[in-house]
Design a protein around this motif. Structure first.
Motif, PDB file in Angstrom:
ATOM      1  N   GLN A  56       0.836  -1.208   0.000  1.00 42.08           N
ATOM      2  CA  GLN A  56       0.000   0.000   0.000  1.00 42.08           C
ATOM      3  C   GLN A  56       0.866   1.252   0.000  1.00 42.08           C
ATOM      4  N   LEU A  57       1.962   1.195   0.757  1.00 45.71           N
ATOM      5  CA  LEU A  57       2.898   2.327   0.817  1.00 45.71           C
ATOM      6  C   LEU A  57       3.532   2.561  -0.551  1.00 45.71           C
ATOM      7  N   PHE A  58       3.919   1.457  -1.206  1.00 46.01           N
ATOM      8  CA  PHE A  58       4.539   1.576  -2.534  1.00 46.01           C
ATOM      9  C   PHE A  58       3.538   2.075  -3.568  1.00 46.01           C
ATOM     10  N   THR A  59       2.287   1.610  -3.472  1.00 48.64           N
ATOM     11  CA  THR A  59       1.234   2.084  -4.375  1.00 48.64           C
ATOM     12  C   THR A  59       1.017   3.584  -4.223  1.00 48.64           C
ATOM     13  N   ALA A  60       1.034   4.062  -2.966  1.00 46.78           N
ATOM     14  CA  ALA A  60       0.902   5.503  -2.701  1.00 46.78           C
ATOM     15  C   ALA A  60       2.090   6.271  -3.282  1.00 46.78           C
ATOM     16  N   LEU A  61       3.289   5.665  -3.194  1.00 47.92           N
ATOM     17  CA  LEU A  61       4.489   6.290  -3.752  1.00 47.92           C
ATOM     18  C   LEU A  61       4.407   6.373  -5.277  1.00 47.92           C
ATOM     19  N   LEU A  62       3.924   5.292  -5.897  1.00 43.48           N
ATOM     20  CA  LEU A  62       3.738   5.287  -7.354  1.00 43.48           C
ATOM     21  C   LEU A  62       2.747   6.368  -7.780  1.00 43.48           C
ATOM     22  N   THR A  63       1.681   6.512  -7.000  1.00 43.89           N
ATOM     23  CA  THR A  63       0.672   7.538  -7.289  1.00 43.89           C
ATOM     24  C   THR A  63       1.288   8.927  -7.240  1.00 43.89           C
ATOM     25  N   MET A  64       2.152   9.151  -6.253  1.00 43.31           N
ATOM     26  CA  MET A  64       2.816  10.450  -6.127  1.00 43.31           C
ATOM     27  C   MET A  64       3.743  10.716  -7.309  1.00 43.31           C
ATOM     28  N   ILE A  65       4.542   9.706  -7.657  1.00 44.16           N
ATOM     29  CA  ILE A  65       5.529   9.882  -8.737  1.00 44.16           C
ATOM     30  C   ILE A  65       4.844  10.049 -10.091  1.00 44.16           C
ATOM     31  N   PHE A  66       3.944   9.113 -10.419  1.00 44.59           N
ATOM     32  CA  PHE A  66       3.331   9.125 -11.745  1.00 44.59           C
ATOM     33  C   PHE A  66       2.120  10.050 -11.834  1.00 44.59           C
ATOM     34  N   GLY A  67       1.508  10.340 -10.709  1.00 50.38           N
ATOM     35  CA  GLY A  67       0.350  11.233 -10.710  1.00 50.38           C
ATOM     36  C   GLY A  67       0.721  12.664 -10.411  1.00 50.38           C
ATOM     37  N   ILE A  68       1.123  12.919  -9.176  1.00 52.84           N
ATOM     38  CA  ILE A  68       1.382  14.288  -8.728  1.00 52.84           C
ATOM     39  C   ILE A  68       2.546  14.934  -9.470  1.00 52.84           C
ATOM     40  N   VAL A  69       3.655  14.193  -9.616  1.00 58.75           N
ATOM     41  CA  VAL A  69       4.839  14.764 -10.293  1.00 58.75           C
ATOM     42  C   VAL A  69       4.524  15.085 -11.751  1.00 58.75           C
ATOM     43  N   ASN A  70       3.919  14.130 -12.473  1.00 59.77           N
ATOM     44  CA  ASN A  70       3.588  14.363 -13.889  1.00 59.77           C
ATOM     45  C   ASN A  70       2.591  15.504 -14.062  1.00 59.77           C
ATOM     46  N   VAL A  71       1.560  15.528 -13.214  1.00 63.41           N
ATOM     47  CA  VAL A  71       0.571  16.613 -13.291  1.00 63.41           C
ATOM     48  C   VAL A  71       1.228  17.960 -13.010  1.00 63.41           C
ATOM     49  N   SER A  72       2.146  17.989 -12.047  1.00 60.60           N
ATOM     50  CA  SER A  72       2.852  19.246 -11.718  1.00 60.60           C
ATOM     51  C   SER A  72       3.670  19.756 -12.897  1.00 60.60           C
ATOM     52  N   ILE A  73       4.375  18.832 -13.560  1.00 62.71           N
ATOM     53  CA  ILE A  73       5.189  19.221 -14.733  1.00 62.71           C
ATOM     54  C   ILE A  73       4.289  19.740 -15.850  1.00 62.71           C
ATOM     55  N   ILE A  74       3.161  19.060 -16.062  1.00 62.37           N
ATOM     56  CA  ILE A  74       2.208  19.493 -17.099  1.00 62.37           C
ATOM     57  C   ILE A  74       1.648  20.880 -16.781  1.00 62.37           C
ATOM     58  N   MET A  75       1.296  21.095 -15.513  1.00 62.68           N
ATOM     59  CA  MET A  75       0.745  22.391 -15.095  1.00 62.68           C
ATOM     60  C   MET A  75       1.765  23.514 -15.260  1.00 62.68           C
ATOM     61  N   ILE A  76       3.007  23.244 -14.898  1.00 62.65           N
ATOM     62  CA  ILE A  76       4.077  24.245 -15.064  1.00 62.65           C
ATOM     63  C   ILE A  76       4.269  24.573 -16.543  1.00 62.65           C
TER      64      ILE A  76
END
Length: 312
Positions: free
Chosen positions: A197-217
């Motif tokens: 579950q911890l790793f799944t949350a980490l994957l969500t952060m990397i592939f979700g939050i990081v990618n969305v942040s780069i797209i938004m910038i």
């Protein structure tokens, strides 16, 4: 089921799918079948058109052809099994098939997330540095960006697969979904899943939050550049360059995040399953339409193809 040291190991799962809607099963089957056929047809047509027309051998369409390939793989990981199970009494999927399905689905989903980011950078280069665009987005760089998307998606899925292979399933084997999704498997596992579950949350952060942040910038810089354009026609052209990608990104991330946030506990309500259909089946069908309907270059390519066929 296999008994080992007083523990019954599950060798297959039962996918409930949409069996709790017996009155509309036929209607759902027809709708999903038509959507799947249209998804394959439109994405394959776009792939072939880009391949055949030399005018479309540009970075944007190189990315788009890879997006179509990912969408075909993504939807094929879940849709055929879902359609096959519609009228079966025993909607069984073996443990091995379940792992393979989740692996392919996860790989293509994570890869698509990274590819969306690469496409955002492509739009940034096109709008913010139009004079240097061809030198910035060289074929070598485009190839590396697409390869990195596949490698990143594959790496994330292999890491997740390592956790899945360590799961033991000894209790209920009923999945209230139409495919093997990670949240449901976490709940059914009778081993400790905290690290998974911890790793799944980490994957969500990397592939979700990081990618969305780069797209938004990227889009912040794009909007700033568009506002600096004095002519209305120039602004409109620049906006149309990005509108399709922004629409696709919004649909992809909002639907996926909504489903995974609502099903993070491992439950799967009827609404969650229909919402899952939207991002697993509907979005791959909509993507070629989003990128093609208002695209003059693709329309011109279709006209050239029709002329060639007319001469033959």
């Amino acid at each position: 089921m296999i008994r080992r040291e007083n523990i019954t190991e599950i060798t297959y799962f039962i996918l409930l799918g949409f069996s709790d809607f017996p009155r509309i099963l036929e209607v759902l089957f027809i709708i999903f079948l038509v959507v799947y056929i249209m998804t394959l047809t439109w994405n394959l047509s776009l792939l072939i058109l880009i391949r055949m027309d030399s005018h479309l051998h540009m970075p944007m369409y190189f990315f788009l052809s890879n997006l179509s390939f990912m969408d075909i793989s993504y939807v094929t990981a879940t849709a055929p099994k879902m359609l096959y199970d519609f009228f079966r009494e025993q909607k069984i999927i073996t443990y091995v098939d379940c792992v393979i399905q989740n692996f392919v689905f996860s790989t293509m989903g994570l890869s698509e997330s990274c590819l969306m980011t690469a496409m955002a950078y492509d739009r940034y280069a096109a709008v913010c540095n139009p004079l240097l665009y061809s030198s910035i987005m060289s074929p070598a760089l485009c190839g590396r960006m697409v390869l990195a998307s596949y490698v990143a998606g594959l790496s994330g899925s292999i890491s997740q697969l390592c956790f899945m292979l360590n799961f033991q399933f000894c209790g209920p084997n009923v999945i209230n979904h139409f495919f093997c999704d990670m949240p449901q498997l976490l709940v059914l596992s009778c081993t400790d899943t905290f690290s998974a579950q911890l790793f799944t949350a980490l994957l969500t952060m990397i592939f979700g939050i990081v990618n969305v942040s780069i797209i938004m910038i990227s889009y912040v810089y794009i909007v700033i550049s568009i506002l600096k354009i004095t002519s209305v026609k120039g602004r409109s052209k620049a906006f149309n360059t990005c509108a399709s990608h922004l629409t696709a990104v919004s649909l992809f991330y909002t639907s996926a995040m909504f489903v995974y946030l609502s099903s993070s506990s491992g439950g799967s309500s009827s609404f969650d399953r229909f919402a899952s259909v939207f991002y697993t089946v509907m979005i791959p069908m909509l993507n070629p339409l989003i990128y093609s309907l208002r695209n003059k270059e693709i329309k011109d390519a279709l006209k050239r193809l029709q002329k060639k066929r007319g001469y033959c």
